[in-house]
Design a protein around this motif. Structure first.
Motif, short mmCIF file in Angstrom:
data_model
loop_
_atom_site.label_atom_id
_atom_site.label_comp_id
_atom_site.label_asym_id
_atom_site.label_seq_id
_atom_site.Cartn_x
_atom_site.Cartn_y
_atom_site.Cartn_z
N ASN A 16 1.75 -14.88 8.15
CA ASN A 16 0.83 -13.73 8.22
C ASN A 16 -0.59 -14.13 8.62
OD1 ASN A 16 2.89 -11.91 7.40
ND2 ASN A 16 2.70 -12.77 5.34
N TRP A 23 -7.78 -9.02 8.08
CA TRP A 23 -8.28 -8.39 6.85
C TRP A 23 -9.46 -9.15 6.23
CZ3 TRP A 23 -7.16 -3.53 5.87
CH2 TRP A 23 -5.99 -3.00 6.39
N TRP A 31 -13.31 -1.67 4.97
CA TRP A 31 -12.56 -1.05 3.85
C TRP A 31 -13.38 -1.14 2.57
CZ3 TRP A 31 -7.77 1.27 2.53
CH2 TRP A 31 -7.00 1.65 3.65
N GLY A 65 -0.98 -6.08 -2.04
CA GLY A 65 -1.96 -5.62 -1.06
C GLY A 65 -2.87 -4.59 -1.70
N CYS A 66 -3.49 -4.99 -2.83
CA CYS A 66 -4.21 -4.04 -3.71
C CYS A 66 -5.53 -3.59 -3.14
CB CYS A 66 -4.45 -4.71 -5.06
SG CYS A 66 -5.49 -6.20 -4.90
N GLY A 67 -6.04 -4.27 -2.10
CA GLY A 67 -7.33 -3.89 -1.53
C GLY A 67 -8.43 -3.94 -2.57
N VAL A 88 -2.93 -8.30 -5.93
CA VAL A 88 -2.86 -9.46 -5.03
C VAL A 88 -3.20 -9.01 -3.62
CG1 VAL A 88 -1.34 -11.25 -4.09
CG2 VAL A 88 -1.09 -10.52 -6.47
N ASP A 89 -4.09 -9.74 -2.98
CA ASP A 89 -4.48 -9.35 -1.62
C ASP A 89 -4.96 -10.57 -0.85
OD1 ASP A 89 -5.24 -6.28 -0.48
OD2 ASP A 89 -6.08 -7.96 0.64
N ILE A 90 -4.79 -10.51 0.48
CA ILE A 90 -5.22 -11.62 1.35
C ILE A 90 -6.69 -11.49 1.76
CG2 ILE A 90 -2.96 -12.19 2.32
CD1 ILE A 90 -3.60 -10.37 4.71
N ALA A 114 -4.34 -14.02 -2.49
CA ALA A 114 -3.11 -14.74 -2.11
C ALA A 114 -2.27 -13.85 -1.20
CB ALA A 114 -2.29 -15.09 -3.36
N SER A 117 3.54 -12.34 -0.10
CA SER A 117 4.88 -12.59 0.45
C SER A 117 5.22 -14.07 0.53
CB SER A 117 4.99 -11.97 1.85
OG SER A 117 4.21 -12.70 2.77
N ARG A 132 0.27 0.81 -2.78
CA ARG A 132 -0.17 1.94 -1.95
C ARG A 132 -0.61 1.33 -0.62
NH1 ARG A 132 -5.68 5.26 -3.45
NH2 ARG A 132 -6.63 3.47 -2.41
N GLY A 134 0.14 -1.40 0.99
CA GLY A 134 -0.16 -2.83 1.14
C GLY A 134 1.04 -3.66 1.56
N PHE A 137 2.47 -5.19 6.33
CA PHE A 137 1.77 -6.13 7.19
C PHE A 137 2.42 -7.51 7.24
CE2 PHE A 137 -1.01 -2.85 5.58
CZ PHE A 137 -1.55 -2.34 6.76
N PHE A 138 3.69 -7.60 6.80
CA PHE A 138 4.38 -8.90 6.80
C PHE A 138 5.07 -9.10 8.14
CE2 PHE A 138 5.20 -7.15 2.36
CZ PHE A 138 4.08 -7.74 1.81
C1 LIG Z 1 -4.18 -0.41 4.22
S1 LIG Z 1 -4.86 -1.56 3.09
C2 LIG Z 1 -4.45 -0.80 1.53
C3 LIG Z 1 -5.29 -1.32 0.40
C4 LIG Z 1 -5.03 -0.67 -0.96
N1 LIG Z 1 -3.67 -0.83 -1.41
C5 LIG Z 1 -5.41 0.79 -0.93
O1 LIG Z 1 -4.52 1.64 -0.93
O2 LIG Z 1 -6.62 1.07 -0.92
C6 LIG Z 1 -3.67 -2.87 3.21
C7 LIG Z 1 -4.00 -4.04 2.31
O3 LIG Z 1 -2.89 -4.97 2.34
C8 LIG Z 1 -3.45 -6.27 2.30
N2 LIG Z 1 -2.41 -7.21 2.77
C9 LIG Z 1 -1.86 -7.29 4.01
N3 LIG Z 1 -0.94 -8.27 4.05
C10 LIG Z 1 -0.89 -8.81 2.81
C11 LIG Z 1 -0.14 -9.87 2.21
N4 LIG Z 1 0.75 -10.58 2.92
N5 LIG Z 1 -0.34 -10.16 0.90
C12 LIG Z 1 -1.26 -9.47 0.17
N6 LIG Z 1 -2.01 -8.47 0.69
C13 LIG Z 1 -1.83 -8.13 1.98
C14 LIG Z 1 -4.67 -6.16 3.19
O4 LIG Z 1 -5.57 -7.21 3.01
C15 LIG Z 1 -5.22 -4.81 2.75
O5 LIG Z 1 -6.09 -4.94 1.66
#
Ligand SMILES: C[S@@+](CC[C@H](N)C(=O)[O-])C[C@H]1O[C@@H](n2cnc3c(N)ncnc32)[C@H](O)[C@@H]1O
Length: 293
Positions: A16, A23, A31, A65-67, A88-90, A114, A117, A132, A134, A137-138
């Motif tokens: 990823n 991101w 964001w 992908g908690c943002g 957990v978020d990247i 982190a 995935s 929600r 997240g 994006f894998f």
């Molecule tokens: C569309 S945003 C949604 C953020 C949050 N869940 C919200 O609803 O406000 C997608 C999120 O997924 C995270 N993300 C993408 N790939 C990820 C991965 N492999 N592991 C953890 N987070 C990931 C991004 O960094 C981003 O914060």
């Protein structure tokens, strides 16, 4: 497995890497900047994920992908002091924002920078994986969901929200179709490619989860109205957000000045047709997904 670098950013490596780059750049900062507004706009979808997850006191939950943490805080409130909620978020800027908010809210939610995935969680660490938006994006979807399943207890559950096709999501299609005459011809999206619409095809997503070893998979549609612009000039507010985040923003950044001006005018005009009592309101259409490990 991705590692934190000394600078507190994930190393741009692993399957990823492209998303880690994305991101942690402008997208993550934007964001974080729009966090309040996005959380208000996306609240109906948080509520839906919360209903779906039905978190009980004492449960251990990962928000994938908690943002900036909006959903994580709500889950933590349900899991209570005896539970454990880990976002957990990247994205370093978004995790930083989430940690600030946790302190301000006195939330028990914890946050980890982190790749969900690939990061090694002890087997059986969680009762529920929630997300929600997240999980789309894998790059390697089956290995990603297989890996995350192993972090669940036997029989543990998932509760995910992801977008249905773009044409059912007026909050994206209205601005994008208005912009089409002013932007270069777009290549058709590769089905399943990482991005907001990676799981727009229900059967395909069902297949990914089945191949990743999940059972009792249910994928149901859910719709809500999104208020994308409000305040004294809701159209200007909606225009700014549409050009800053979301699918059109990715294209807008690549345009020259003439194309940008034409796009902004066309999108502004299209948005004026969707002003209601609360502001600019457009439809949002998602899949709500449950399954068992
Ligand atoms: C569309 S945003 C949604 C953020 C949050 N869940 C919200 O609803 O406000 C997608 C999120 O997924 C995270 N993300 C993408 N790939 C990820 C991965 N492999 N592991 C953890 N987070 C990931 C991004 O960094 C981003 O914060």
């Amino acid at each position: 497995m991705t590692q934190n670098t000394a600078e507190g950013r994930l190393a741009t490596e692993g399957p990823n890497a492209e998303q880690i780059e994305y991101w942690n750049g402008d997208a993550g900062n934007r964001w974080a900047h729009y966090q309040d507004k996005l959380d208000r706009m996306l609240q109906p979808f948080s509520d839906a994920v919360l209903r779906l997850g039905a978190v009980r006191p004492g449960e251990r939950v990962m928000d994938v992908g908690c943002g900036c943490g909006a959903t994580t805080f709500e889950i933590a409130a349900h899991a209570g002091a005896a539970g454990h909620t880990l976002g957990v978020d990247i994205s370093q800027p978004m995790i930083a924002r989430a940690r600030q908010r946790a302190a301000a809210l006195n939330s028990s939610a914890e946050f980890m920078l982190a790749d969900a995935s690939t990061h090694t969680f002890p087997p059986g660490s969680f009762d529920l994986l929630a997300s929600r938006f997240g999980i789309m994006f894998f790059l390697e979807q089956v290995p990603a969901f297989t890996h995350m399943r192993k972090a669940l207890t036997s029989g543990g559950r998932v509760a995910f929200a992801c977008w249905r096709p773009m044409k059912e999501n007026a909050w994206v299609s209205v601005p994008l179709f208005a912009a089409l005459p002013h932007i270069p011809k777009q290549e058709p999206a590769v089905p399943g490619a990482p991005g907001p619409f990676a799981f727009d095809d229900r059967d395909r997503f069902h297949g990914v989860l089945t191949s990743a070893g999940y059972s009792t998979i249910e994928i149901e549609p859910f719709d809500a109205t999104l208020v994308v612009g409000s305040g004294p000039d809701p159209v200007a507010d909606a225009l700014q957000q549409t050009l800053d985040i979301g699918p059109l923003s990715r294209i807008f950044r690549e345009l020259d000045d003439t194309q940008r001006a034409g796009t902004a005018d066309a999108v502004r005009e299209a948005l004026t047709h969707h002003v209601g009592p609360e502001g600019v309101a457009l439809g949002g259409a998602i899949w709500l997904v449950t399954a068992r490990a």
